[in-house]
Design a protein around this motif. Structure first.
Motif, PDB file in Angstrom:
ATOM      1  N   THR A  54      12.205  47.774  75.261  1.00  0.00           N
ATOM      2  CA  THR A  54      11.963  48.009  73.874  1.00  0.00           C
ATOM      3  C   THR A  54      12.341  49.463  73.520  1.00  0.00           C
ATOM      4  O   THR A  54      11.988  50.307  74.388  1.00  0.00           O
ATOM      5  CB  THR A  54      10.367  47.836  73.543  1.00  0.00           C
ATOM      6  N   PRO A  55      12.890  49.705  72.715  1.00  0.00           N
ATOM      7  CA  PRO A  55      13.577  51.136  72.225  1.00  0.00           C
ATOM      8  C   PRO A  55      12.314  51.795  71.383  1.00  0.00           C
ATOM      9  O   PRO A  55      11.268  50.981  71.165  1.00  0.00           O
ATOM     10  CB  PRO A  55      14.642  51.092  71.292  1.00  0.00           C
ATOM     11  N   ASN A  56      12.302  52.974  71.237  1.00  0.00           N
ATOM     12  CA  ASN A  56      11.415  53.771  70.637  1.00  0.00           C
ATOM     13  C   ASN A  56      10.920  53.494  69.152  1.00  0.00           C
ATOM     14  O   ASN A  56      12.203  52.886  68.729  1.00  0.00           O
ATOM     15  CB  ASN A  56      11.488  55.406  70.590  1.00  0.00           C
ATOM     16  N   ALA A  57      10.214  53.462  68.528  1.00  0.00           N
ATOM     17  CA  ALA A  57       9.897  53.203  67.061  1.00  0.00           C
ATOM     18  C   ALA A  57      11.192  54.320  66.177  1.00  0.00           C
ATOM     19  O   ALA A  57      11.430  55.545  66.788  1.00  0.00           O
ATOM     20  CB  ALA A  57       8.411  53.962  66.676  1.00  0.00           C
ATOM     21  N   GLY A  58      11.526  53.673  65.313  1.00  0.00           N
ATOM     22  CA  GLY A  58      12.776  54.286  64.613  1.00  0.00           C
ATOM     23  C   GLY A  58      14.289  53.804  64.865  1.00  0.00           C
ATOM     24  O   GLY A  58      15.016  54.179  64.219  1.00  0.00           O
ATOM     25  N   SER A  59      14.296  53.334  66.155  1.00  0.00           N
ATOM     26  CA  SER A  59      15.672  52.650  66.722  1.00  0.00           C
ATOM     27  C   SER A  59      15.815  51.586  65.800  1.00  0.00           C
ATOM     28  O   SER A  59      15.074  50.658  65.418  1.00  0.00           O
ATOM     29  CB  SER A  59      15.466  52.340  67.985  1.00  0.00           C
TER      30      SER A  59
END
Lengths: 344, 263
Positions: A54-59
């Motif tokens: 899972t990428p960071n938020a905003g990705s």
């Protein structure tokens, strides 16, 4: 299908930054390689695209018009080839290839037809009913590719697909893999730390370093016009020439070298194939080592700076060890790159 | 091959050890089919005693088999997912949990039974039903199932295999059925046979938990030793052998297979 990444980043819970905000755009049918040394974040990036991380938020990860950022891996319709292949040992070759089609709940005939087609494409006919444990490394790689490709994925993702093989086999299978990917006619992204592999297979290469894509381009562009010293060093093993740049001249301990242009604030790089042993050359050096490599000698030269500079010498005979030689480098072969802080 | 003195000594020791183990067994079996034990085999051979065992203890035999099957079902339902959970999340929490599940192995069966009686003894319906003994058996055999499955799961790269299945569109439940269970099968098989064998042979715990109407095979055995003719008790031993020996052999075969696959 186009793949678009917008400021995709990843920080692990312990604070390690694996991937800095990254942009990437892959055209339909394009084969792109993520190239970089180990730990540069290339596998993390691939796993984010696959949905395994899972990428960071905003990705934002987009497959065409479809935003798949929060979609779990089983719904993304990606084909993944793992470094260890991850073939199911409890199924035959055919069972492995058919598994993805079964998950799509296709009819028996449709599965049979597609499996036969893919098996023919990958030339796996003799091994259809074999157990996975009875296959060689190269055969396993083909099965892994066939399994990933059979369910008609939107994109094919390959994680170091050749690194589990021994060196001799790797070169042959590299060509084979390049051929298969072209025949599949599919958007593909593959991760590698081997520049030869990236150049042989990919249409476009994205060079990564320290969690960032530092340069993207065709293999030729990266080789001929590297934008940073890291790219120059990693793609084609460019060597830095030590000395003082004064206007368009590099003053080295072995003599003065003419540069293609004025290059204050620049470092000068050259590749071994562009260093010539030439009696009329402007530089003086001492032969330190010489290795016969069949097509040429790899000659180590000292006296051109603190580090040894290598020259690929194509002559019939190698100069004697310890002898004085004169060295020339054509100005057009020299790469002037902005000086960097010694971080990379 | 020449027989030297050390060689002969080795053979002699082996022979004596085997005899030490086998003679009482054979004698017991023989006693079970002898008309009169005190007169010896000369009094003739008979199947009468085995018939008597069947008359008196058929219920115990069926109860034990039933309990073993029920115990197996419970340990499979609890143990396989538990082992899977432990294998997927290695770390100190998993280690502690694994040790915790294994505690019943270290504690005497009597103490375990006492704890069960103290806690549930007053619940009449539960206390007098066969499920009470089942609870004890599950508690005691669960670690064997978990450890046996865990041993197989921890040598395969489960995480990557599951990621492979997930990338092909398999949800968590499908992955468990299609990938985890088939690949853990040797461990499940070995664990299952251990559980069945242990459940049939368990005495300590069961003796504390049983009621006069619920006697398992080993409890019945103790009962027959205490209150029946020696011939009946011996015939009982014979019946026990007939049930347990094939199970032991199957267990050996399964664990060999599990080891071969794990390599």
């Amino acid at each position: 299908m186009t793949l678009t990444l917008k400021s995709v980043s990843k920080t692990y819970p312990d604070g390690t930054v694996a991937l800095q905000p990254t942009e990437l755009h892959v055209e339909p049918g394009e084969i792109v390689s993520l190239l970089g040394p180990s730990g540069c974040g290339k596998t993390t990036l691939l796993r984010i695209i696959a949905g395994l991380e899972t990428p960071n938020a905003g990705s934002e990860v987009r497959f065409g018009d479809d935003d798949v950022t929060n979609m779990p891996v089983e719904h993304r319709k990606v084909g993944m080839v793992f470094q260890s292949y991850a073939l199911f040992p409890n199924m035959s070759v055919k069972g492995n290839i058919a598994y993805g089609l079964k998950m799509q709940k296709l009819g028996r005939d449709a599965i049979e037809e597609r499996v036969t087609e893919v098996i023919r494409l990958c030339q796996l006919e003799p091994y259809v009913d074999r157990r996975i444990t009875a296959l060689s490394g190269g055969q396993r790689q083909r099965v892994a590719l066939a399994r990933a490709f059979a369910p008609r994925p939107r994109i094919l993702l390959l994680d170091e697909p050749l690194s589990a093989l021994d060196a001799a086999l790797r070169v042959t299978l590299r060509e084979e893999l390049a051929g298969l990917l072209r025949r599949f006619n599919i958007t593909a992204l593959f991760v590698t730390h081997d520049q030869d592999e990236a150049m042989a297979i990919a249409d476009k290469v994205a060079v990564m370093s320290h969690g960032k894509v530092v340069q993207t381009g065709t293999p030729e562009e990266l080789y001929r016009n590297p934008k940073t010293s890291f790219v120059a060093g990693f793609v084609g093993h460019a060597m830095q020439l030590e000395g003082q740049v004064r206007g368009s001249v590099l003053e080295m301990s072995g003599g003065r070298l003419e540069l293609p242009r004025a290059g204050d604030d620049c470092d000068v790089y050259v590749r071994a194939e562009d260093v010539a042993l030439d009696e009329a050359g402007p530089l003086k050096a001492t032969v330190e080592s010489s290795t016969f490599l069949g097509t040429h000698y790899r000659v180590g030269l000292s006296g051109l700076g603190a580090r040894t500079i290598f020259a690929n010498h194509a002559g019939q005979k190698s100069p004697a060890l310890g002898s004085q030689v004169r060295v020339a480098m054509h100005p057009s072969a020299l790469m002037l790159l902005p000086r960097e802080d010694d971080r990379s | 091959m020449k027989l030297t003195l050390p060689k002969m000594l080795q053979i002699a020791v082996t022979f004596v050890t085997c005899a030490f183990l086998l003679v009482p067994t054979l004698q017991s079996v023989l006693a079970g089919v002898t008309v009169n034990y005190f007169k010896g085999v000369s009094s003739g051979l008979t199947l009468k005693w085995i018939g008597r065992v069947w008359e008196l203890y058929a219920d115990s035999i069926f109860l034990s088999i039933w309990l073993a099957i029920a115990c197996l079902v419970c340990t499979l339902i609890i143990g396989v997912p538990a082992a899977y959970g432990l294998a997927r999340r290695p770390g100190w929490v998993s280690r502690v949990l694994e040790e915790f599940i294994s505690l019943p192995l270290a504690i005497p069966g009597l103490a375990l039974a006492l704890a069960l009686l103290q806690l549930y003894g007053s619940m009449k319906g539960f206390r007098t039903s066969w499920t009470f003994i089942l609870a004890g058996h599950v508690l005691y055999t669960l670690p064997f199932m978990v450890r046996s499955v865990l041993a197989v799961l921890s040598v395969i790269d489960l995480k990557t295999l599951e990621e492979g299945a997930a990338s092909l569109g398999a949800g968590p439940w499908r992955r468990f059925c299609d990938i985890v269970v088939p690949n853990a099968m040797p461990g499940i098989l070995a664990g299952a046979l251990t559980v069945v064998t242990l459940s049939i042979g368990e005495f300590n715990l069961t003796w504390m938990l049983h009621t006069p109407y619920l006697k398992t095979l080993p409890v019945g055995l103790a009962d027959s030793y205490a209150s029946m003719r020696l011939e009946v008790a011996s015939a009982y031993t014979l019946v026990f052998f007939v049930i347990i020996v094939p199970l032991l052999m199957a267990m050996q075969w399964a664990s060999n297979r599990a080891q071969r696959i794990a390599q």
